[in-house]
Design an enzyme around this catalytic site. Structure first.
Site, mmCIF file in Angstrom:
data_model
loop_
_atom_site.group_PDB
_atom_site.id
_atom_site.type_symbol
_atom_site.label_atom_id
_atom_site.label_comp_id
_atom_site.label_asym_id
_atom_site.label_seq_id
_atom_site.Cartn_x
_atom_site.Cartn_y
_atom_site.Cartn_z
ATOM 1 N N SER A 22 2.194 -30.691 -5.467
ATOM 2 C CA SER A 22 1.979 -31.261 -3.840
ATOM 3 C C SER A 22 2.654 -30.179 -2.545
ATOM 4 O O SER A 22 2.103 -30.604 -1.644
ATOM 5 C CB SER A 22 2.285 -33.086 -3.499
ATOM 6 O OG SER A 22 3.589 -33.220 -3.179
ATOM 7 N N ARG A 23 3.128 -29.706 -3.300
ATOM 8 C CA ARG A 23 4.301 -28.919 -2.295
ATOM 9 C C ARG A 23 5.078 -27.939 -2.715
ATOM 10 O O ARG A 23 5.057 -28.139 -3.948
ATOM 11 C CB ARG A 23 5.373 -29.647 -1.266
ATOM 12 C CG ARG A 23 5.203 -31.075 -0.001
ATOM 13 C CD ARG A 23 6.206 -31.467 -0.115
ATOM 14 N NE ARG A 23 7.055 -30.130 1.595
ATOM 15 C CZ ARG A 23 7.252 -30.452 2.033
ATOM 16 N NH1 ARG A 23 8.272 -31.524 2.132
ATOM 17 N NH2 ARG A 23 7.962 -29.400 2.737
ATOM 18 N N VAL A 71 7.634 -38.758 -13.412
ATOM 19 C CA VAL A 71 7.459 -38.652 -14.073
ATOM 20 C C VAL A 71 8.847 -38.792 -15.568
ATOM 21 O O VAL A 71 8.342 -39.584 -17.006
ATOM 22 C CB VAL A 71 7.265 -37.216 -14.918
ATOM 23 C CG1 VAL A 71 6.043 -36.551 -13.826
ATOM 24 C CG2 VAL A 71 8.760 -36.299 -14.531
ATOM 25 N N TYR A 165 21.643 -29.751 -12.751
ATOM 26 C CA TYR A 165 19.781 -28.498 -13.281
ATOM 27 C C TYR A 165 19.747 -27.552 -14.133
ATOM 28 O O TYR A 165 19.276 -27.944 -14.767
ATOM 29 C CB TYR A 165 20.184 -28.329 -11.521
ATOM 30 C CG TYR A 165 18.732 -27.877 -11.619
ATOM 31 C CD1 TYR A 165 17.553 -27.815 -10.639
ATOM 32 C CD2 TYR A 165 18.407 -26.077 -11.513
ATOM 33 C CE1 TYR A 165 16.635 -27.363 -10.774
ATOM 34 C CE2 TYR A 165 17.726 -25.066 -10.703
ATOM 35 C CZ TYR A 165 16.284 -26.068 -10.722
ATOM 36 O OH TYR A 165 15.359 -25.103 -11.160
ATOM 37 N N LYS A 169 17.445 -27.226 -16.967
ATOM 38 C CA LYS A 169 16.670 -26.096 -16.832
ATOM 39 C C LYS A 169 17.030 -25.151 -18.623
ATOM 40 O O LYS A 169 15.709 -24.979 -19.108
ATOM 41 C CB LYS A 169 16.810 -25.467 -16.100
ATOM 42 C CG LYS A 169 16.063 -25.665 -14.564
ATOM 43 C CD LYS A 169 14.674 -25.999 -15.129
ATOM 44 C CE LYS A 169 14.013 -26.997 -13.204
ATOM 45 N NZ LYS A 169 12.749 -26.979 -13.738
#
Length: 257
Positions: A22-23, A71, A165, A169
Site C-alpha cells: 500500500s505504500r 503476514v 532487521y 534480511k
C-alpha cells in the site's frame, strides 16, 4: 520461435499478491506489475493506506483488490491466499515485501523487538511462500520474489545498527536460495531483490542521517529514485527471467561494489 521482448515482459492474465503493497517500494513494485498487465491483490496492516492505494490504482484502470493481513499470523496468511484463489483461480506471482525494523545496539535490543522483526520479516515471508507455494505446485509454475536488503549482505561500523532487521534480511536471502532449490524442478522460481537506500517510511529516518555519505561514496552518488525497482520486479516476475532462480539482485547504485 523465441518470444519477442514485449511478450517476455508481458504479465497479462497473471495474478500477483504483493504484501506491504500500500505504500513505499511495495506500492511502486505493485504498480510495475499492474503496468505490465497483472491483476493485483495488495495486503497491508492499515486500512487507510490500503484504501488510498486501491482507489488510485483503480482510477488508473488496474485490476486491484486489497485485504488487511498480518503476514506473521498463519490464519491471516491463509485467508489472504484463499480469498485471492476464490477470485482469480490461481496465483502466479508473490512479492514478499512486508517488513518492519527496530533500531538498537545488540546489547540493548529487547528480545520482544528482535522477535517482532523476525516474525514479520522472515517467518512472515516463509508463511506466505509456503501458502502460495502449495498452490503454485498444483499448476507447476510461479514466481516468488522476496524483498531482502543490502543490510543482509553488508554492514558498517558507522551504522545504522538494527540487529534484528539485518539478521532477518540475511535469513531471507538464505530462504530464497533454499526455496529455489526445493521447488525449481517443480516449476517455481524464487529470487530476491536487495535494495539499497530508497526513500520510504521505513528508511527515511536512516537516509536523513546518511544521505551525505551516500552521495560521497556511492558509485552512483545518490539515493535510489522512485521507479527504479519496477523494472527489476517485472523482470523477475515475467518470462524474461525464466532461466533465473535462487538469485539475489542488488539494486543499490553500486554501494556494495
Amino acid at each position: 520461435m523465441a518470444k519477442s521482448i514485449r511478450e517476455l515482459f508481458d504479465l497479462s492474465g497473471k495474478t500477483a499478491i504483493v504484501t506491504g503493497g500500500s505504500r513505499g517500494i511495495g506500492k511502486e513494485m505493485a504498480e510495475g506489475l499492474a503496468e505490465a498487465g497483472a491483476s493485483l491483490t495488495l495486503c497491508a496492516r492499515r486500512q487507510e493506506w490500503l484504501d488510498e492505494t486501491i482507489k488510485e490504482f483503480t482510477e488508473r484502470g488496474f485490476e486491484v483488490h486489497g485485504r488487511l493481513a498480518d503476514v506473521a499470523k498463519p490464519d491471516e496468511v491463509q485467508s489472504l491466499v484463499d480469498e485471492t484463489l476464490a477470485r482469480s483461480g490461481r496465483i502466479d506471482i508473490l512479492v514478499n515485501n512486508a517488513g518492519i525494523s527496530w533500531g538498537a545496539m545488540p546489547e540493548d535490543m529487547p528480545l520482544e523487538k528482535w522477535q517482532m522483526v523476525l516474525d514479520v520479516n522472515l517467518t512472515g515471508c516463509f508463511l506466505m511462500a509456503q501458502a502460495v507455494g502449495r498452490e503454485m505446485l498444483k499448476h507447476g509454475s510461479g514466481s516468488i520474489i522476496n524483498i531482502a536488503s543490502i543490510s543482509g549482505i553488508t554492514s558498517s561500523a558507522n551504522g545504522p545498527f538494527y540487529t534484528g532487521y539485518v539478521a532477518s534480511k540475511a535469513g531471507l536471502i538464505g530462504l530464497t536460495r533454499e526455496l529455489a532449490a526445493s521447488w525449481g524442478r517443480k516449476g517455481i522460481r524464487v529470487n530476491a531483490i536487495a535494495p539499497g537506500f530508497f526513500h520510504s517510511r521505513l528508511a527515511d529516518s536512516v537516509i536523513d542521517i546518511y544521505e551525505t555519505s551516500i552521495q560521497e561514496n556511492n558509485v552512483i552518488p545518490r539515493v535510489g529514485r522512485e521507479g527504479e525497482l519496477k523494472g527489476t520486479v517485472v523482470f523477475l516476475a515475467s518470462e524474461a527471467s525464466s532461466y533465473v532462480t535462487g538469485q539475489t539482485i542488488v539494486v543499490d547504485g553500486g554501494m556494495t561494489v
